[in-house]
Design a protein around this motif. Structure first.
Motif, PDB file in Angstrom:
ATOM      1  N   ARG A 439       0.843  -1.213   0.000  1.00  0.00           N
ATOM      2  CA  ARG A 439       0.000   0.000   0.000  1.00  0.00           C
ATOM      3  C   ARG A 439       0.869   1.251   0.000  1.00  0.00           C
ATOM      4  N   ALA A 440       0.559   2.172  -0.881  1.00  0.00           N
ATOM      5  CA  ALA A 440       1.283   3.443  -0.945  1.00  0.00           C
ATOM      6  C   ALA A 440       0.735   4.387   0.121  1.00  0.00           C
ATOM      7  N   SER A 441       1.632   5.084   0.839  1.00  0.00           N
ATOM      8  CA  SER A 441       1.216   6.062   1.835  1.00  0.00           C
ATOM      9  C   SER A 441       0.495   7.216   1.156  1.00  0.00           C
ATOM     10  N   GLY A 442      -0.553   7.718   1.825  1.00  0.00           N
ATOM     11  CA  GLY A 442      -1.275   8.854   1.275  1.00  0.00           C
ATOM     12  C   GLY A 442      -0.652  10.187   1.593  1.00  0.00           C
ATOM     13  N   THR A 443       0.298  10.238   2.537  1.00  0.00           N
ATOM     14  CA  THR A 443       0.880  11.513   2.956  1.00  0.00           C
ATOM     15  C   THR A 443       2.390  11.580   2.840  1.00  0.00           C
ATOM     16  N   GLU A 444       3.070  10.436   2.668  1.00  0.00           N
ATOM     17  CA  GLU A 444       4.527  10.430   2.623  1.00  0.00           C
ATOM     18  C   GLU A 444       5.015   9.648   1.409  1.00  0.00           C
ATOM     19  N   HIS A 445       6.292   9.845   1.067  1.00  0.00           N
ATOM     20  CA  HIS A 445       6.879   9.150  -0.073  1.00  0.00           C
ATOM     21  C   HIS A 445       7.320   7.750   0.357  1.00  0.00           C
ATOM     22  N   LEU A 446       6.337   6.921   0.643  1.00  0.00           N
ATOM     23  CA  LEU A 446       6.603   5.593   1.189  1.00  0.00           C
ATOM     24  C   LEU A 446       5.737   4.548   0.513  1.00  0.00           C
ATOM     25  N   LEU A 447       6.297   3.357   0.394  1.00  0.00           N
ATOM     26  CA  LEU A 447       5.506   2.163   0.093  1.00  0.00           C
ATOM     27  C   LEU A 447       5.465   1.352   1.377  1.00  0.00           C
ATOM     28  N   ARG A 448       4.274   1.102   1.866  1.00  0.00           N
ATOM     29  CA  ARG A 448       4.127   0.364   3.113  1.00  0.00           C
ATOM     30  C   ARG A 448       3.851  -1.108   2.810  1.00  0.00           C
TER      31      ARG A 448
END
Length: 473
Positions: A439-448
């Motif tokens: 899942r891609a973060s909605g607020t940060e440049h992250l893939l969770r």
């Protein structure tokens, strides 16, 4: 050219001085004001609160001024305040809405804004859509005559309300000692004040308002909980309770210094509510949270609802149905008989109450649910990757042609929010069905990456395989 403001799962968050600027605060609050003037009873006024982050107080003042210029009366908190306090104030005082300047658990250089609806919870997706429409339209409402901005102390009424739901006398009689870690956030002094008033032994740590959050992100997960772990062991405490930057998300530490993740807290509270207290109602959880809760709900005949990630979805469901408890992955747990809102302080009080009523330590409570409902172990891993790599990983994970990951066969997929893969992997003692979520973060440049399985080693193996999958795409 104005900055393109993006709303995430719970309002707006951005990097300070980059996108989080005073001008953008005014723009977002003007959109909120325009929504309230069109769709709510604006004369009832609004509450404005703020956390301990850099510039939060000044941003809250600007928010209050913007609302007042639009003709909406405002009550501005006289101190940094937990987000759930503002939610309660909105509902308790019958206000039209509330605004909190906060970036929750994000790193120190972020700030943001949350919107609280008239029912005392996160603004629903429908409300947020209307606010976004006002923002895109560049709404700048003016009410002709400016309304008043008044200072308010929102905490006393809130404390009185949540202490009615907990057996403070029973907790005091149990003789437990607690560490309270507010992680430099706006929960400082609240739970400690309740414990002090009721003679419950405690120690509050990281209670100064430090907007740099030195050495941590104010998120009650590992590794940021280390100070609490050390304090619990050093002080011979029976448990430690942690709250994030705006005190709506909870984490915990057991008497041995072991981290108790929010999923276990959710399951302990859920079991207590439906098995011991027999509180009526259904159960809800976010798509990325533990499946142990499904087993507990099924055991006691409670319907389980699953929503996309973001407490606004759970809050909206709590307004529509009789939901006894709702929880998201990151420590946000809502108790409907209080508010359709997550609340770290209330959940800490209830968890302490379960310990006292059951006569068990926190580690024993965790072991109890693991024994009754099978071993479940859960870990989230955040990957700093570019947008292209994020999109590639999610696209490939969604592809039915990918039939295995890390040697484990993919049994089925779900795509409510991100892509969840159910894997053909071992299940010790009829424990958790193994799954992995991209899942891609909605607020940060992250893939969770999220994984749950019946052993810590299997969870680690699955996450390692997932990380390799991302990096080799």
């Amino acid at each position: 050219m104005p900055t393109d403001i993006q709303f995430g799962t719970d309002g707006w968050r951005a990097v300070i001085a980059d996108d989080f600027t005073f001008d953008n605060v005014r723009r977002v609050v003007a959109a909120v004001a325009s929504y309230v003037l069109k769709h709510e009873d604006a004369a009832r006024g609004m509450a404005v609160g703020y956390d301990t982050r850099f510039a939060s107080r000044r941003a809250a003042e600007l928010a209050a001024e913007t609302l007042a210029e639009a003709g909406i009366p405002v009550w501005l908190s006289n101190d940094s305040v937990p987000t759930p306090v503002i939610s309660f104030a909105v509902k308790h005082r019958g206000l039209a809405a509330g605004v909190v300047i906060t970036s929750s658990h994000n790193p120190w250089n972020w700030n943001g804004l949350k919107v609280k609806a008239s029912y005392g919870g996160s603004a629903s997706p429908a409300i947020m859509k209307k606010i976004e429409e006002e923002l895109r339209a560049g709404a700048v409402p003016h009410g002709g005559t400016a309304a008043k901005v008044e200072a308010a102390d929102f905490k006393p009424d809130y404390v009185q309300a949540i202490t009615r739901l907990a057996d403070l006398e029973g907790i005091a009689r149990a003789g437990f000692k607690f560490v309270i870690d507010v992680m430099y956030g706006s929960g400082r002094g609240v739970l400690a004040g309740i414990f002090r008033q009721h003679g419950i032994e405690h120690l509050e740590i990281r209670g100064d308002a430090n907007p740099l959050f030195p050495g941590i992100n104010p998120e009650p997960i590992e590794p940021h909980v280390r100070a609490a772990q050390e304090a619990v062991v050093r002080e011979h405490a029976h448990a430690g309770f942690l709250s994030d930057g705006d005190a709506d998300r909870i984490g915990a530490v057991d008497e041995n210094g072991g981290f108790v993740d929010p999923h276990k807290i959710f399951c302990i509270l859920l079991r207590w509510m439906v098995a011991r207290r027999e509180w009526p109602g259904e159960v809800a959880r976010a798509f990325n949270s533990t499946h142990m809760a499904d087993r507990i709900a099924a055991r006691f005949g409670r319907t389980m609802h699953v929503t996309p990630v973001g407490f606004k979805y759970l809050g909206a469901l709590m307004m529509e149905r009789d939901i006894v408890i709702a929880a998201e992955e990151s420590g946000g747990i809502g108790i409907r008989r209080h508010l359709p809102e997550r609340d770290a302080t209330l959940n800490a009080l209830l968890l302490a109450g379960v310990m006292a009523e059951e006569g068990k330590t926190l580690a024993q409570l965790v072991e109890q649910v693991q024994q009754e409902f099978g071993p479940h172990f859960y870990v989230r891993r955040d990957l700093q990757v570019g947008e292209a790599a994020k999109e590639s990983a999610i696209r490939r994970a969604s592809d039915d042609k990918i039939v295995s990951l890390g040697g484990y066969k993919v049994l089925r997929r779900e795509s409510m929010d991100g892509v969840k893969l159910y894997l053909d992997a071992p299940r010790e003692r009829d424990g958790a069905e193994p799954w992995l979520l991209f899942r891609a973060s909605g607020t940060e440049h992250l893939l969770r990456l999220y994984a749950e399985a019946s052993s810590p080693q299997l969870v680690a193996d699955i996450l390692d395989a997932a990380e390799t999958f991302v990096q080799t795409g």
